[in-house]
Design an enzyme around this catalytic site. Structure first.
Site, PDB file in Angstrom:
ATOM      1  N   ASN A 114       0.820  -1.210   0.000  1.00 33.66           N
ATOM      2  CA  ASN A 114       0.000   0.000   0.000  1.00 33.66           C
ATOM      3  C   ASN A 114       0.853   1.259   0.000  1.00 33.66           C
ATOM      4  O   ASN A 114       0.470   2.280  -0.563  1.00 33.66           O
ATOM      5  CB  ASN A 114      -0.916  -0.002   1.227  1.00 33.66           C
ATOM      6  CG  ASN A 114      -1.707   1.280   1.356  1.00 33.66           C
ATOM      7  OD1 ASN A 114      -2.622   1.538   0.586  1.00 33.66           O
ATOM      8  ND2 ASN A 114      -1.350   2.116   2.321  1.00 33.66           N
ATOM      9  N   ARG A 210       1.971 -12.399   2.617  1.00 31.19           N
ATOM     10  CA  ARG A 210       0.940 -11.670   3.354  1.00 31.19           C
ATOM     11  C   ARG A 210       0.852 -10.265   2.774  1.00 31.19           C
ATOM     12  O   ARG A 210       1.832  -9.521   2.740  1.00 31.19           O
ATOM     13  CB  ARG A 210       1.297 -11.605   4.840  1.00 31.19           C
ATOM     14  CG  ARG A 210       0.380 -10.740   5.703  1.00 31.19           C
ATOM     15  CD  ARG A 210       0.946 -10.702   7.120  1.00 31.19           C
ATOM     16  NE  ARG A 210       0.168  -9.919   8.045  1.00 31.19           N
ATOM     17  CZ  ARG A 210       0.362  -8.619   8.295  1.00 31.19           C
ATOM     18  NH1 ARG A 210       1.291  -7.943   7.614  1.00 31.19           N
ATOM     19  NH2 ARG A 210      -0.363  -7.987   9.189  1.00 31.19           N
ATOM     20  N   ASP A 212      -0.024  -6.866   3.251  1.00 28.11           N
ATOM     21  CA  ASP A 212      -0.229  -5.973   4.390  1.00 28.11           C
ATOM     22  C   ASP A 212      -1.196  -4.849   4.024  1.00 28.11           C
ATOM     23  O   ASP A 212      -1.109  -4.262   2.945  1.00 28.11           O
ATOM     24  CB  ASP A 212       1.128  -5.388   4.813  1.00 28.11           C
ATOM     25  CG  ASP A 212       1.011  -4.410   5.951  1.00 28.11           C
ATOM     26  OD1 ASP A 212       0.636  -4.833   7.056  1.00 28.11           O
ATOM     27  OD2 ASP A 212       1.282  -3.211   5.731  1.00 28.11           O
ATOM     28  N   GLU A 254      -4.379  -9.192   4.939  1.00 26.66           N
ATOM     29  CA  GLU A 254      -4.478  -8.548   6.249  1.00 26.66           C
ATOM     30  C   GLU A 254      -5.488  -7.414   6.109  1.00 26.66           C
ATOM     31  O   GLU A 254      -5.169  -6.328   5.653  1.00 26.66           O
ATOM     32  CB  GLU A 254      -3.127  -7.996   6.709  1.00 26.66           C
ATOM     33  CG  GLU A 254      -3.146  -7.553   8.161  1.00 26.66           C
ATOM     34  CD  GLU A 254      -2.724  -6.105   8.388  1.00 26.66           C
ATOM     35  OE1 GLU A 254      -2.727  -5.666   9.552  1.00 26.66           O
ATOM     36  OE2 GLU A 254      -2.406  -5.413   7.411  1.00 26.66           O
ATOM     37  N   ASP A 322       1.783  -6.620  16.204  1.00 26.90           N
ATOM     38  CA  ASP A 322       1.006  -5.400  16.372  1.00 26.90           C
ATOM     39  C   ASP A 322       0.348  -5.378  17.743  1.00 26.90           C
ATOM     40  O   ASP A 322       0.359  -6.364  18.473  1.00 26.90           O
ATOM     41  CB  ASP A 322      -0.080  -5.296  15.296  1.00 26.90           C
ATOM     42  CG  ASP A 322       0.487  -4.893  13.940  1.00 26.90           C
ATOM     43  OD1 ASP A 322       1.548  -4.244  13.901  1.00 26.90           O
ATOM     44  OD2 ASP A 322      -0.123  -5.240  12.911  1.00 26.90           O
TER      45      ASP A 322
END
Length: 566
Positions: A114, A210, A212, A254, A322
């Site tokens: 992202n 994964r 994110d 995720e 996290d």
């Protein structure tokens, strides 16, 4: 040697391996330091693969290890194809993957697509040369008024999703920290760069990736910037690349969303997206049940049957790198959770709690066993967090999420056996609190003690592996006469796909009560079934013809009972 295309070497092609696996999340810098520089590295991680194989995990999830300024634990990437020098080299990573495969363990990595770091060459070029090839790689505006319906995620640090750049004299868009500008997925060149990165790591033998923060790729003026239709279209594109060019590899989403919204990232049978997705709403309800002694809300969320395509798998977890996020609960729930688990403001981070599992559960062995047994019996693939298998503690005096990212505690020796460096050189200090001090909480000591948490975890992992129903089966939530008790049946019909994966049913019952209880379970569809304990094989009373049966529990305990139909 890089592996170009196809499934990973040394492993049989199994398109459903992710459904049967238990994953172990390990932060490279926190696990083992092989060269004495105070940072964990890939050579150190590779040296402990025998331990992970002994423990009984099937896959290893490695959070970002790319070149990075490390302002956000490596999720601020400055070079997608380079390993951070402190962690080693590309060759070290390739050796780690090969050694994991040699032990029949898969490797999953994180890919934050992202956004990048503001130190990434793409961003530096974009701000310096707006008309150049990278000028449109990020989302630039002359004002900070675009996308008005999009919420701010890090409400405790960011006041806006726009940040002003003094070089380009424009505002750039960021969903996370201001040092993490969002990539512009409206630009086809960004697609090519991300897909090139994806192929680069899959060619090196990685088994899973994964994705994110996947809901935030696209924004629109009318939308809320989360799970926009264009985002789902792009994920479908990534899935086609994986399925066509790398059969047997998987993508995991995720997406911190409600179950129905998260399930959308599985796509459909005709247009699949991710093979896996993390289940965020279930996790805080487990912790709520432990303190409220009430499983009603957890029962409700588990009973929500969300249709997902065949071969999909949820990723379930208790803790990870996290904070324990409380976004997926009501304000009443959130305040109760803060009161139970984050009574000191230092324990909080963003909309969540920055503590490890053992600290959250006040080091209660009964609660640790109950929570882990529940995790390992839920539909989906469990993800364990490094150190939780020995009940490691945290350090709330460290900044942000570093509280629960301290060095792994291997021995009672200096630096907990993590490193031979001067203690002052360690990237973070080892835990030295009274209850969780590394001299008493470490792998070496617990391996030598038959009744330790580590040996219990190993035992329960191996029992789970012997019963594929946990990974492949459906769930049926049952009614009980006590709100503190959760009961469900896992069922696998046995479709002949897996050698040794026989048709099987397992009854799982959990008491969250802080006192002994007697409970009656209502299971009319399983009337007449015989029950036996999966751990010791002991026989339990047969379920009566009316489908009702009773169990007695000690304080916060559980049963895994095999069911034999009449």
């Amino acid at each position: 040697m890089p592996i170009i295309g196809g499934h990973a070497p040394g492993l049989a092609l199994d398109r459903d391996w992710h459904r049967k696996s238990v994953f172990y999340e390990v932060m490279v810098r926190s696990f083992v330091d092989s060269n004495g520089d105070g940072f964990g590295d890939f050579q150190g991680l590779t040296s402990k693969l025998d331990y992970l194989q002994w423990l009984g995990v099937d896959g290893i999830w490695v959070p970002p290890f790319f070149q990075s300024p490390l302002k956000d634990g490596g999720y601020d990437v400055s070079d997608y194809k380079a390993v951070l020098p402190e962690y080693g080299t590309i060759d070290d990573f390739g050796h780690f993957v090969a050694e994991a495969h040699a032990r029949n363990m898969r490797v999953m990595i994180d890919l934050p697509i992202n956004h990048t770091s503001d130190q990434h060459p793409w961003f530096l070029a974009s701000r310096e040369d707006p008309e150049g090839p990278y000028g449109d790689f990020y989302v630039w505006r002359d004002t900070d008024e675009g996308y008005p319906n999009v919420r701010i995620i890090f409400v405790d640090t960011e006041e806006s999703n726009w940040a002003f750049d003094s070089v380009r004299r424009q505002f750039y868009w960021h969903r996370f920290f201001s040092h993490q500008p969002d990539l512009n997925f409206e630009n086809p060149a960004v697609h090519e760069a991300i897909e090139d990165t994806l192929r680069f790591w899959l060619d090196l033998g990685v088994d899973g990736i994964r994705l994110d923060a996947i809901p935030y790729l696209y924004e629109s003026e009318d939308g809320n910037g989360e799970s926009e239709p264009a985002t789902h279209e792009y994920v479908k594109k990534l899935r086609r690349i994986v399925d066509d060019e790398y059969p047997g590899r998987v993508l995991i989403a995720e997406a911190n969303q409600w179950p129905a919204e998260t399930a959308a990232y599985f796509g459909t049978a005709e247009e699949p997206e991710c093979h896996m997705a993390f289940d965020f709403p279930t996790m805080p309800r487990i912790f709520y049940s432990l303190r409220a002694q009430n499983a009603v809300e957890l029962k409700r969320i588990l009973a929500e049957q969300v249709d997902v395509p065949p071969g999909s798998a949820w990723g379930v977890f208790l803790r990870n790198h996290d904070e324990l996020t409380l976004e997926m609960v009501s304000e009443e729930y959130r305040q109760a959770m803060y009161g139970w688990y984050a009574y000191d403001p230092r324990m909080r981070s963003n909309v969540g709690v920055r503590r490890r599992l053992a600290s959250l559960l006040d080091n209660s062995r009964a609660e640790l066993e109950l929570a882990n047994a529940l995790l390992l019996s839920l539909p989906g693939s469990p993800f364990l967090y490094y150190g939780d298998e020995i009940g490691m503690g945290d350090n709330i005096w460290l900044d942000d999420r570093d509280a629960s990212r301290t060095p792994m505690q291997w021995t009672p020796d200096r630096n907990a056996g993590f490193s031979n460096a001067d203690p002052g050189k360690l990237f973070l200090p080892v835990v030295q609190s009274l209850v969780y001090h590394y001299s008493s909480v470490n792998v070496e000591a617990q391996m030598a003690q038959a009744s330790s948490l580590l040996n219990w975890m190993r035992s329960v992992l191996h029992v789970r592996r012997a019963h594929p129903v946990f990974g492949l089966g459906d769930i049926t939530v049952l009614d009980t006469d006590n709100e503190a008790v959760l009961a469900f049946v896992r069922t696998y019909e046995g479709d002949g796909t897996y050698a040794g994966a026989r048709a099987e049913q397992v009854l799982c019952v959990f008491s969250f009560s802080h006192n002994p209880v007697h409970v009656t379970v209502d299971a009319p569809q399983f009337a007449g079934s015989r029950l036996n304990d999966l751990f010791g094989g002991g026989a339990f009373p047969t379920i009566a013809e009316d489908g009702r049966f009773s169990l007695t529990f000690g304080t916060q305990s559980f049963y895994w009972l095999g069911m034999t139909r009449p």
